[in-house]
Design an enzyme around this catalytic site. Structure first.
Site, short mmCIF file in Angstrom:
data_model
loop_
_atom_site.label_atom_id
_atom_site.label_comp_id
_atom_site.label_asym_id
_atom_site.label_seq_id
_atom_site.Cartn_x
_atom_site.Cartn_y
_atom_site.Cartn_z
N GLN A 98 181.87 83.03 121.29
CA GLN A 98 183.20 83.61 121.40
C GLN A 98 183.57 84.35 120.12
O GLN A 98 184.15 83.78 119.21
CB GLN A 98 184.24 82.54 121.72
CG GLN A 98 185.59 83.16 121.96
CD GLN A 98 186.49 82.30 122.81
OE1 GLN A 98 186.12 81.23 123.26
NE2 GLN A 98 187.67 82.80 123.04
N PHE A 99 183.21 85.64 120.08
CA PHE A 99 183.47 86.43 118.88
C PHE A 99 184.96 86.57 118.59
O PHE A 99 185.35 86.84 117.46
CB PHE A 99 182.80 87.81 118.97
CG PHE A 99 183.56 88.82 119.79
CD1 PHE A 99 184.44 89.69 119.19
CD2 PHE A 99 183.39 88.88 121.17
CE1 PHE A 99 185.16 90.61 119.95
CE2 PHE A 99 184.09 89.79 121.92
CZ PHE A 99 184.98 90.67 121.32
N THR A 100 185.82 86.34 119.57
CA THR A 100 187.26 86.50 119.35
C THR A 100 187.82 85.44 118.40
O THR A 100 188.95 85.58 117.94
CB THR A 100 188.05 86.51 120.67
OG1 THR A 100 187.84 85.27 121.35
CG2 THR A 100 187.64 87.69 121.54
#
Length: 147
Positions: free
Chosen positions: A78-80
Site C-alpha cells: 500500500q504505497f498510499t
C-alpha cells in the site's frame, strides 16, 4: 518502511473478484517501502512484527505475539501509506520507494516473515485490490522504521 497492522479474526484480498489471499486469526499488514529503504529495514520490521505482543493471553491482556499464537499475516502492498498531506488537498506520494524497489522489498519482507515461521498470504503488488477484514479489538498499530 511503514506498516499499518490490524489485528483480525480473518482477512482476505481479491483482485477482479477473485480471492488471491486469505487468513484466519492474525494480522493484516498494509506495507509501504519508502525512499532509501533497504533489506535491513525489512528485516527489522519483520522481526518486530513477529514479536509484537498485541494478542490476548488467557487473562485477556495483550501479552502474546503473532509467533506465540501461531497467527497468520496477510501482507498487502500500500504505497498510499507514504501520503504527504502537508500542502493542499491532494496527497503526494514522492517519498514512496520506486515501484521496482517497492516490489522487491515487499517480496523480501514476505519471505522474511515466512523465515520467522509466520504463515503468510499476499495481495498483488500494484493491483487494484479489495481487502476485507474482521477487526479483532479493534487493535490497529502504526510502525515506521524511520522513527
Amino acid at each position: 518502511m511503514r506498516a499499518l497492522l490490524q489485528r483480525v479474526h480473518s482477512a482476505s484480498v481479491s483482485v477482479d473478484g477473485e480471492t488471491i489471499g486469505q487468513i484466519g486469526p492474525g494480522l493484516l499488514i498494509l506495507l509501504c517501502a519508502m525512499q532509501g529503504d533497504t533489506e535491513a529495514e525489512a528485516d527489522s520490521l519483520a522481526a518486530k512484527i513477529s514479536k509484537l505482543r498485541i494478542f490476548k493471553d488467557s487473562a485477556g491482556k495483550m501479552n502474546l505475539s503473532l509467533k506465540d499464537t501461531n497467527g497468520a499475516a496477510l501482507i498487502v502492498s500500500q504505497f498510499t501509506l507514504a501520503a504527504d498531506t502537508s500542502r493542499g488537498n491532494r496527497p503526494g506520494f514522492s517519498t514512496a520507494a520506486a515501484p521496482d524497489t517497492g516490489r522487491h522489498l515487499y517480496e523480501y519482507f514476505t519471505e522474511q516473515m515466512r523465515n520467522l515461521g509466520i504463515t503468510t498470504a499476499n495481495g498483488q503488488f500494484g493491483a487494484d485490490m479489495d481487502v476485507s477484514l474482521t477487526n479483532a479489538g479493534p487493535v490497529t498499530i502504526w510502525l515506521d522504521t524511520a522513527g
